[in-house]
Design an enzyme around this catalytic site. Structure first.
Site, PDB file in Angstrom:
ATOM      1  N   LYS A   1      -8.551  -1.431   6.203  1.00  0.00           N
ATOM      2  CA  LYS A   1      -8.898  -1.919   4.854  1.00  0.00           C
ATOM      3  C   LYS A   1      -7.951  -3.040   4.438  1.00  0.00           C
ATOM      4  CE  LYS A   1      -9.127   2.330   3.425  1.00  0.00           C
ATOM      5  NZ  LYS A   1      -9.399   3.679   3.019  1.00  0.00           N
TER       6      LYS A   1
ATOM      7  N   ASP B   1     -15.341   2.503   7.601  1.00  0.00           N
ATOM      8  CA  ASP B   1     -14.375   3.451   7.031  1.00  0.00           C
ATOM      9  C   ASP B   1     -15.037   4.338   5.985  1.00  0.00           C
ATOM     10  OD1 ASP B   1     -11.605   4.468   6.724  1.00  0.00           O
ATOM     11  OD2 ASP B   1     -11.934   3.789   4.673  1.00  0.00           O
TER      12      ASP B   1
ATOM     13  N   HIS C   1       0.850  -1.188   0.000  1.00  0.00           N
ATOM     14  CA  HIS C   1       0.000   0.000   0.000  1.00  0.00           C
ATOM     15  C   HIS C   1       0.886   1.239   0.000  1.00  0.00           C
ATOM     16  CE1 HIS C   1      -3.381   2.666   0.786  1.00  0.00           C
ATOM     17  NE2 HIS C   1      -2.553   3.308   1.589  1.00  0.00           N
TER      18      HIS C   1
ATOM     19  N   ARG D   1     -15.025  12.680   7.801  1.00  0.00           N
ATOM     20  CA  ARG D   1     -13.740  13.353   8.052  1.00  0.00           C
ATOM     21  C   ARG D   1     -13.431  14.355   6.939  1.00  0.00           C
ATOM     22  NH1 ARG D   1      -9.875   8.647   8.011  1.00  0.00           N
ATOM     23  NH2 ARG D   1      -8.293  10.254   8.145  1.00  0.00           N
TER      24      ARG D   1
ATOM     25  N   SER E   1      -7.641   3.878   9.277  1.00  0.00           N
ATOM     26  CA  SER E   1      -8.416   3.801   8.037  1.00  0.00           C
ATOM     27  C   SER E   1      -7.687   2.914   7.016  1.00  0.00           C
ATOM     28  CB  SER E   1      -8.617   5.219   7.495  1.00  0.00           C
ATOM     29  OG  SER E   1      -8.993   5.219   6.149  1.00  0.00           O
TER      30      SER E   1
HETATM   31  N1  URA Z   1      -6.169   7.059   2.771  1.00  0.00           N
HETATM   32  C1  URA Z   1      -7.047   6.301   3.451  1.00  0.00           C
HETATM   33  O1  URA Z   1      -7.413   5.213   3.026  1.00  0.00           O
HETATM   34  N2  URA Z   1      -7.522   6.777   4.617  1.00  0.00           N
HETATM   35  C2  URA Z   1      -7.149   7.957   5.135  1.00  0.00           C
HETATM   36  O2  URA Z   1      -7.603   8.324   6.201  1.00  0.00           O
HETATM   37  C3  URA Z   1      -6.235   8.730   4.408  1.00  0.00           C
HETATM   38  C4  URA Z   1      -5.756   8.257   3.222  1.00  0.00           C
END
Ligand code: URA
Length: 424
Positions: free
Chosen positions: A188, A162, A83, A169, A184
């Site tokens: 995932k 999320d 990621h 947010r 977050s």
């Molecule tokens: N990318 C994400 O998946 N979540 C965040 O909070 C910021 C960037």
């Protein structure tokens, strides 16, 4: 449970219990019981007061548990993903996923679309004629078993908490909080079911985390969350001070990735890709040289198979923009600055990115860097080539580049790309 008490605890700098967190995330993600204004108050309290490590682990777990976790045990291969926190010209996944799949591992990359000045991997892949990001869980498993790699959109059942919290947010200016970002991203990736994860945390002008200290803190927080959940995790901190590779824009980046898969392409992109590949192979205890594997041509074939399995047809060629304009050197000398964020904004204004989640993106728009910092340029030579389908986008793209380019009489120090590694 009392939502007011939860908000008050965080507002006053206290820590939430595991039960409070589980209850809050469950009721918020299911909708109805906890209204947005109360969730926004809690997000703002977390923004200002942070979270204790145990609290953050519980928060992340509750987010994972708000939806399904993929079961990859039938894939028959070790699973590992990467990621990136994102940046301008970051097309690494397009090379890395088929490269790692070629080494006998499975890469279940569930990716996102871009927002703001950085591009999203799915937007890039969607520049390929016919390619689809949406795969059923069954198709994902089959493709991982047979080909070893997927790049796809996460389905609606993964981590609904999320999705709701991120949207909130976004409109309450509470995105830039290390615990909220780390939970977050990691929730995932944990829900994706991968056994191991390599994080590419970017720092520099084009990165989400501009300062090295913030990038390091984010990397440490994410590595700890990954390891606490039983997923082997390491992070590399890499520079986003200038565009990665030579292009920013969807089809342009696919084309550059194919160049790398065919043995060419820019050295900086290859360096970051191979460093991440090495970490992924080490986490899975695979003793292969990623550079040799890349040179073998096998990853190019795997990329073709991955694209075809998702409906894409590379033989149709990639779309090209209707208009091109250059930005030329005003002096002769060394290119001492080519500001990453400004190039990203220029690509965005040409149509390569989106301002809101619902916006569409242009597959053809973007920017090609003809030179990189440290190169010698002659007055009048093109430094950037801007691509777009709408003639009236070019003026605002050129405006975004004001002050982005500097040429000096002496060669600048070019900072290293690979800055640090975080592991436990
Ligand atoms: N990318 C994400 O998946 N979540 C965040 O909070 C910021 C960037």
């Amino acid at each position: 449970m009392d939502v007011i008490e939860i908000i008050q605890t965080k507002r006053d700098g206290g820590a939430l219990t595991g039960e409070q967190i589980e209850w809050f995330i469950k009721n918020f993600s299911e909708g109805g019981y906890i209204p947005d204004e109360q969730a926004a108050a809690l997000a703002m309290s977390i923004f200002f007061n942070g979270m204790e490590p145990e609290e953050l682990t519980n928060w992340t777990k509750a987010m994972v548990d708000s939806g399904v976790t993929l079961d990859l045990s039938d894939v028959g291969k070790k699973t590992v993903d990467k990621h990136s926190t994102g940046g301008v010209g970051d097309k690494v996944s397009l090379v890395l996923v088929p490269l790692i799949a070629s080494c006998g591992l499975a890469v279940p990359q569930l990716s996102g679309r871009g927002l703001g000045h950085g591009g999203g991997t799915l937007d890039k892949m969607e520049a390929i004629s016919g390619w689809t990001a949406s795969l059923s869980e069954e198709k994902m498993l089959t493709q991982l078993r047979e080909i070893g790699g997927i790049i796809a959109a996460a389905n609606e059942n993964i981590n609904p908490a999320d999705r709701r919290l991120y949207a909130l947010r976004d409109v309450t200016h509470t995105v830039d909080s290390i615990p909220l970002i780390a939970s977050s991203i990691m929730s995932k990736k944990i829900a994706e079911g991968t056994e191991a994860l390599v994080l590419d945390v970017k720092t520099g002008s084009g990165a989400f985390m501009v300062s090295f200290e913030q990038a390091r803190l984010l990397a440490e927080t994410m590595v700890e969350l990954g390891e606490n959940s039983g997923m082997r995790t390491v992070a590399l901190i890499t520079s986003m001070e200038t565009v990665l590779g030579n292009s920013a824009g969807n089809a342009l980046e696919v084309s550059e990735s194919i160049e790398v898969l065919e043995g060419g392409g820019p050295e900086d992109l290859i360096e970051v890709t191979l460093a991440l590949a090495q970490e992924m192979l080490e986490l899975c205890e695979v003793d292969l040289d990623p550079r040799e594997m890349l040179a073998s041509g096998k990853p190019r074939e795997v990329f073709e198979r991955m694209v075809s399995a998702q409906g894409g047809d590379l033989s149709k060629g990639l779309p090209v923009a209707k208009y091109k304009k250059t930005v030329d050197a005003l002096d002769t000398g060394y290119l001492s600055k080519l500001d990453c964020r400004s190039v990203g904004f220029a690509a965005w204004r040409l149509g390569a990115g989106r301002a809101k989640k619902e916006d569409s993106v242009s597959p053809t728009a973007g920017v090609v860097c003809m030179y990189k910092p440290g190169d010698y340029v002659n007055k009048g030579e093109p430094i950037l080539e801007l691509h777009g389908d709408e003639e009236d986008c070019f003026d605002s793209a050129i405006e975004a580049l004001e002050g982005a380019i500097e040429i000096s009489g002496s060669a600048p120090d070019v900072l290293p790309l690979l800055i640090d590694k975080i592991s436990i």
